[in-house]
Write a protein that holds these residues in place. Structure first.
Motif, PDB file in Angstrom:
ATOM      1  N   VAL A  14       0.860  -1.191   0.000  1.00 30.99           N
ATOM      2  CA  VAL A  14       0.000   0.000   0.000  1.00 30.99           C
ATOM      3  C   VAL A  14       0.892   1.235   0.000  1.00 30.99           C
ATOM      4  CG1 VAL A  14      -1.854   1.229   1.212  1.00 30.99           C
ATOM      5  CG2 VAL A  14      -1.761  -1.276   1.269  1.00 30.99           C
ATOM      6  N   GLY A  15       0.807   2.035  -1.083  1.00 29.88           N
ATOM      7  CA  GLY A  15       1.666   3.224  -1.229  1.00 29.88           C
ATOM      8  C   GLY A  15       2.692   2.990  -2.320  1.00 29.88           C
ATOM      9  N   ILE A  18       8.834   5.550  -3.320  1.00 23.61           N
ATOM     10  CA  ILE A  18      10.036   4.730  -3.543  1.00 23.61           C
ATOM     11  C   ILE A  18      10.038   3.506  -2.634  1.00 23.61           C
ATOM     12  CG2 ILE A  18      11.530   6.013  -1.920  1.00 23.61           C
ATOM     13  CD1 ILE A  18      12.699   4.618  -5.268  1.00 23.61           C
ATOM     14  N   GLY A  20       7.460   1.740  -1.372  1.00 25.87           N
ATOM     15  CA  GLY A  20       6.523   0.723  -1.851  1.00 25.87           C
ATOM     16  C   GLY A  20       6.989   0.108  -3.165  1.00 25.87           C
ATOM     17  N   VAL A  37      -1.262  -0.846  -4.227  1.00 24.22           N
ATOM     18  CA  VAL A  37      -2.434   0.033  -4.128  1.00 24.22           C
ATOM     19  C   VAL A  37      -1.955   1.441  -3.843  1.00 24.22           C
ATOM     20  CG1 VAL A  37      -4.487   0.571  -2.774  1.00 24.22           C
ATOM     21  CG2 VAL A  37      -3.894  -1.825  -3.233  1.00 24.22           C
ATOM     22  N   GLU A  38      -2.327   2.376  -4.687  1.00 28.17           N
ATOM     23  CA  GLU A  38      -1.962   3.788  -4.489  1.00 28.17           C
ATOM     24  C   GLU A  38      -3.270   4.593  -4.436  1.00 28.17           C
ATOM     25  OE1 GLU A  38       0.784   5.968  -4.048  1.00 28.17           O
ATOM     26  OE2 GLU A  38      -0.848   7.422  -4.084  1.00 28.17           O
ATOM     27  N   TRP A  54      18.409  13.836  -4.880  1.00 30.84           N
ATOM     28  CA  TRP A  54      19.816  13.633  -4.536  1.00 30.84           C
ATOM     29  C   TRP A  54      20.016  12.144  -4.271  1.00 30.84           C
ATOM     30  CZ3 TRP A  54      22.190  16.960   0.026  1.00 30.84           C
ATOM     31  CH2 TRP A  54      23.515  16.584   0.264  1.00 30.84           C
ATOM     32  N   ALA A 207       3.386   1.113   3.052  1.00 30.59           N
ATOM     33  CA  ALA A 207       4.514   2.005   2.728  1.00 30.59           C
ATOM     34  C   ALA A 207       3.914   3.315   2.227  1.00 30.59           C
ATOM     35  CB  ALA A 207       5.406   1.364   1.666  1.00 30.59           C
ATOM     36  N   ALA A 208       3.056   3.897   3.058  1.00 31.16           N
ATOM     37  CA  ALA A 208       2.224   5.020   2.608  1.00 31.16           C
ATOM     38  C   ALA A 208       2.781   6.370   3.047  1.00 31.16           C
ATOM     39  CB  ALA A 208       0.796   4.826   3.112  1.00 31.16           C
ATOM     40  N   SER A 231      10.357  20.533   5.695  1.00 34.45           N
ATOM     41  CA  SER A 231      11.576  21.219   5.240  1.00 34.45           C
ATOM     42  C   SER A 231      11.245  21.910   3.928  1.00 34.45           C
ATOM     43  CB  SER A 231      12.721  20.270   4.967  1.00 34.45           C
ATOM     44  OG  SER A 231      12.809  19.300   5.935  1.00 34.45           O
ATOM     45  N   ILE A 314       7.286  17.179   3.346  1.00 34.16           N
ATOM     46  CA  ILE A 314       7.115  16.616   4.691  1.00 34.16           C
ATOM     47  C   ILE A 314       7.731  15.221   4.781  1.00 34.16           C
ATOM     48  CG2 ILE A 314       5.399  15.798   6.358  1.00 34.16           C
ATOM     49  CD1 ILE A 314       5.157  18.740   6.118  1.00 34.16           C
ATOM     50  N   PRO A 343      11.453   4.689   4.901  1.00 36.02           N
ATOM     51  CA  PRO A 343      12.906   4.839   4.739  1.00 36.02           C
ATOM     52  C   PRO A 343      13.344   6.145   5.396  1.00 36.02           C
ATOM     53  CG  PRO A 343      11.791   5.462   2.703  1.00 36.02           C
ATOM     54  CD  PRO A 343      10.709   5.089   3.706  1.00 36.02           C
ATOM     55  N   GLY A 344      14.581   6.216   5.880  1.00 33.33           N
ATOM     56  CA  GLY A 344      15.094   7.488   6.393  1.00 33.33           C
ATOM     57  C   GLY A 344      15.323   8.440   5.235  1.00 33.33           C
ATOM     58  N   LYS A 345      15.786   7.910   4.129  1.00 36.19           N
ATOM     59  CA  LYS A 345      16.031   8.671   2.899  1.00 36.19           C
ATOM     60  C   LYS A 345      15.566   7.823   1.727  1.00 36.19           C
ATOM     61  CE  LYS A 345      17.926  12.288   3.055  1.00 36.19           C
ATOM     62  NZ  LYS A 345      17.216  13.539   3.330  1.00 36.19           N
ATOM     63  N   THR A 347      17.243   7.203  -0.823  1.00 38.54           N
ATOM     64  CA  THR A 347      18.370   6.367  -1.244  1.00 38.54           C
ATOM     65  C   THR A 347      18.487   5.106  -0.383  1.00 38.54           C
ATOM     66  OG1 THR A 347      19.441   8.478  -1.739  1.00 38.54           O
ATOM     67  CG2 THR A 347      20.797   6.510  -1.959  1.00 38.54           C
TER      68      THR A 347
HETATM   69  C1  LIG Z   1      12.507  18.217   1.890  1.00 41.35           C
HETATM   70  C2  LIG Z   1      12.951  16.791   1.700  1.00 41.35           C
HETATM   71  C3  LIG Z   1      13.963  16.527   0.812  1.00 41.35           C
HETATM   72  C4  LIG Z   1      14.437  15.216   0.673  1.00 41.35           C
HETATM   73  N1  LIG Z   1      15.427  14.977  -0.222  1.00 41.35           N
HETATM   74  C5  LIG Z   1      15.872  13.731  -0.418  1.00 41.35           C
HETATM   75  C6  LIG Z   1      16.836  13.469  -1.422  1.00 41.35           C
HETATM   76  O1  LIG Z   1      17.193  14.353  -2.215  1.00 41.35           O
HETATM   77  N2  LIG Z   1      17.341  12.216  -1.495  1.00 41.35           N
HETATM   78  C7  LIG Z   1      16.909  11.203  -0.671  1.00 41.35           C
HETATM   79  O2  LIG Z   1      17.453  10.099  -0.777  1.00 41.35           O
HETATM   80  N3  LIG Z   1      15.918  11.393   0.233  1.00 41.35           N
HETATM   81  C8  LIG Z   1      15.379  12.634   0.362  1.00 41.35           C
HETATM   82  N4  LIG Z   1      14.359  12.868   1.246  1.00 41.35           N
HETATM   83  C9  LIG Z   1      13.707  11.729   1.911  1.00 41.35           C
HETATM   84  C10 LIG Z   1      12.899  10.914   0.899  1.00 41.35           C
HETATM   85  O3  LIG Z   1      12.265  11.738  -0.043  1.00 41.35           O
HETATM   86  C11 LIG Z   1      11.937   9.978   1.604  1.00 41.35           C
HETATM   87  O4  LIG Z   1      12.620   9.229   2.578  1.00 41.35           O
HETATM   88  C12 LIG Z   1      11.279   8.979   0.648  1.00 41.35           C
HETATM   89  O5  LIG Z   1      10.905   9.580  -0.574  1.00 41.35           O
HETATM   90  C13 LIG Z   1      10.052   8.380   1.312  1.00 41.35           C
HETATM   91  O6  LIG Z   1       9.452   7.490   0.421  1.00 41.35           O
HETATM   92  P1  LIG Z   1       8.099   6.741   0.780  1.00 41.35           P
HETATM   93  O7  LIG Z   1       7.838   5.809  -0.325  1.00 41.35           O
HETATM   94  O8  LIG Z   1       8.190   6.209   2.177  1.00 41.35           O
HETATM   95  O9  LIG Z   1       7.007   7.907   0.875  1.00 41.35           O
HETATM   96  P2  LIG Z   1       6.289   8.766  -0.249  1.00 41.35           P
HETATM   97  O10 LIG Z   1       7.210   9.131  -1.342  1.00 41.35           O
HETATM   98  O11 LIG Z   1       5.623   9.879   0.481  1.00 41.35           O
HETATM   99  O12 LIG Z   1       5.204   7.774  -0.868  1.00 41.35           O
HETATM  100  C14 LIG Z   1       4.045   7.363  -0.163  1.00 41.35           C
HETATM  101  C15 LIG Z   1       2.956   7.028  -1.175  1.00 41.35           C
HETATM  102  O13 LIG Z   1       1.864   6.445  -0.462  1.00 41.35           O
HETATM  103  C16 LIG Z   1       0.653   6.980  -0.947  1.00 41.35           C
HETATM  104  N5  LIG Z   1      -0.380   6.864   0.093  1.00 41.35           N
HETATM  105  C17 LIG Z   1      -0.518   7.607   1.212  1.00 41.35           C
HETATM  106  N6  LIG Z   1      -1.594   7.183   1.916  1.00 41.35           N
HETATM  107  C18 LIG Z   1      -2.135   6.147   1.225  1.00 41.35           C
HETATM  108  C19 LIG Z   1      -3.260   5.297   1.435  1.00 41.35           C
HETATM  109  N7  LIG Z   1      -4.055   5.427   2.495  1.00 41.35           N
HETATM  110  N8  LIG Z   1      -3.531   4.341   0.514  1.00 41.35           N
HETATM  111  C20 LIG Z   1      -2.732   4.198  -0.588  1.00 41.35           C
HETATM  112  N9  LIG Z   1      -1.655   4.989  -0.843  1.00 41.35           N
HETATM  113  C21 LIG Z   1      -1.349   5.941   0.056  1.00 41.35           C
HETATM  114  C22 LIG Z   1       1.016   8.427  -1.300  1.00 41.35           C
HETATM  115  O14 LIG Z   1       0.072   8.975  -2.220  1.00 41.35           O
HETATM  116  C23 LIG Z   1       2.403   8.260  -1.900  1.00 41.35           C
HETATM  117  O15 LIG Z   1       2.356   8.028  -3.295  1.00 41.35           O
HETATM  118  C24 LIG Z   1      13.852  14.158   1.419  1.00 41.35           C
HETATM  119  C25 LIG Z   1      12.794  14.426   2.293  1.00 41.35           C
HETATM  120  C26 LIG Z   1      12.331  15.741   2.437  1.00 41.35           C
HETATM  121  C27 LIG Z   1      11.220  16.019   3.373  1.00 41.35           C
END
Ligand SMILES: Cc1cc2nc3c(=O)[nH]c(=O)nc-3n(C[C@H](O)[C@H](O)[C@H](O)COP(=O)(O)OP(=O)(O)OC[C@H]3O[C@@H](n4cnc5c(N)ncnc54)[C@H](O)[C@@H]3O)c2cc1C
Length: 411
Positions: A14-15, A18, A20, A37-38, A54, A207-208, A231, A314, A343-345, A347
């Protein structure tokens, strides 16, 4: 309501950010039949497409994090992810040459010591004056180092991941409202009127991103201690051939993507209990000042004009105290059949995915026997545009590598 269609998979993610998408790839590589599921119409609508793009190599975190053990551990996970992403999507790399800037001898010595301990490649640039041609203010610096960080096109990366999953038998549902039901079943309502009962042998990976808390609270009925860190980023015309980042707190770095650059401020997040994306003008101003400090010619672009645009992003984390967002990956056992992941980042996502697979298997084997699905032609899916893409669509600026000017070809 029309009858629910049973949809069988070995696992449902779910999500489609990167975390998911990469974990879905990892599950596919384990021989599992995966559903994603997105909730949004496009993939990766959260941080993944709103960040600086980055592709870290560990250089920043090894040098900048306060505690050495944490810094080296995060840097190793990032390096793992860097190599995996590079191997999987070399065509998603926007620019390779990247330099780390250090403001004092003490900071440079600490960086070198940590890089050596973490096995992070670097090279000290003997002649800092060459960077003046790029417009970097070398007077304020005590060292410039070439590092392996890169800028990456997150849209291309996510598209490749989605294609990989679908081409290996996976199915992606967008515009989906996901409602957990039991350890192996959940309801999925698509906004075109289709209703599914998701039957998932090995349960669900949540992974939302920012949405993780809401889903976890529906499952457990309890509050999840999640925080949101806001940020800011600046999107502006590319001015340099290469990517640069300062390691010190309150300084900036920027990554180049075609004609656009994206800068972020080090250690500048605001801790929120509810996510909001409003740009805070004082924070934007701080970032702009930091940018002009490292590259004074940025002052030619006036804040508040379409040339230089502030964006807020965020990052969620689990509240473990501390004033800065957690930079390490998080795997959360929400309830039987439901595992959460942050993930923390970006990457770090490949390392997180590897750890999720180990965690979910925990000594047993995945059940890989989802009933074959009726063949469906996967509907076209798109990845959310980055702020850099929106900026570029509204701008006529073009970067000229042979000059130090950002020229408007229409002028
Ligand atoms: C300002 C900023 C700059 C950053 N720069 C970098 C960088 O340059 N390099 C780096 O390595 N990291 C960077 N990071 C961190 C990085 O972007 C994140 O750690 C990473 O993208 C998180 O990925 P994710 O898949 O967990 O979340 P997200 O990318 O937020 O994806 C979550 C997905 O879940 C979906 N979703 C939410 N709720 C639901 C639901 N109920 N049902 C289905 N889908 C749902 C959302 O629509 C979204 O598509 C940065 C973070 C910030 C805040």
């Amino acid at each position: 309501m029309t009858e629910r269609i049973d949809f069988h998979s070995d696992i449902t993610v779910v999500g489609a950010g990167i975390a998911g998408l990469w974990t879905a790839k990892e599950f596919v590589d384990q021989g599992l039949n995966v559903a994603i599921v997105e909730q949004a119409p496009a993939l990766a609508t959260g941080q993944t497409t709103k960040n600086e793009g980055w592709l870290h190599a560990g250089s920043y975190h090894a040098a900048a994090m306060d505690f050495e053990n944490d810094a080296l551990s995060v840097a190793r996970k990032i390096r793992y992810g860097h190599e995996k992403i590079l191997e999987f999507a070399p065509d998603a790399i926007d620019h390779v040459d990247t330099y780390a800037l250090l403001g004092s001898d003490a900071a440079a010595d600490r960086a070198v010591e940590r890089w050596r301990k973490a096995g992070i490649p670097f090279g000290r640039m003997a002649d800092m004056r060459q960077f003046e041609q790029e417009g970097i203010d070398t007077e304020r610096l005590s060292g410039i180092f070439s590092v392996e960080d890169k800028s990456v096109n997150t849209i291309r990366l996510c598209e490749k991941l989605a294609d990989y999953v679908v081409n290996n038998g996976g199915r992606i549902f967008t515009r989906g409202l996901f409602t957990p039901e039991s350890a192996t079943t959940a309801d999925l309502d698509i906004d075109d009127g289709a209703h599914y009962r998701m039957r998932s042998n090995n349960g669900f990976l949540i992974a939302a991103g920012n949405g993780t808390r809401d889903i976890a609270e529906v499952i457990t009925g309890e509050e999840m201690p999640m925080r949101y860190f806001k940020s800011h980023l600046l999107v502006f015309p590319r001015m340099t051939r290469d990517n640069y980042f300062h390691v010190d707190g309150k300084e900036t770095g920027f990554m180049n993507h075609g004609n656009v650059s994206v800068a972020g401020l080090n250690r500048d997040s605001i801790n929120l209990s509810v996510a909001d994306y409003e740009v805070v003008p004082e924070k934007e101003e701080m970032l702009y000042s930091a940018l002009v400090r490292i590259i004074p010619k940025a002052a030619r672009y006036v804040r508040g004009t379409p040339d230089i645009v502030g964006v807020a992003c965020i990052k969620p984390d689990i509240d473990r105290g501390g004033s800065q967002p957690g930079l390490d990956e998080e795997i959360i056992d929400i309830a039987p059949g439901y595992v959460g992941a942050l993930p923390g980042k970006m990457t770090e996502a490949p390392h997180l995915a590897k750890d999720i697979v180990e965690h979910m298997q925990a000594g047993r084997h995945f059940i890989a026997d989802a009933l074959p699905q009726e063949h469906v032609v996967q509907q076209h899916y798109v990845v959310n545009p980055r702020p850099a893409d929106i900026w570029a669509a509204n701008s006529r600026h073009e970067y000229r590598p042979d000059g130090d000017e950002m020229l408007d070809p229409q002028v």
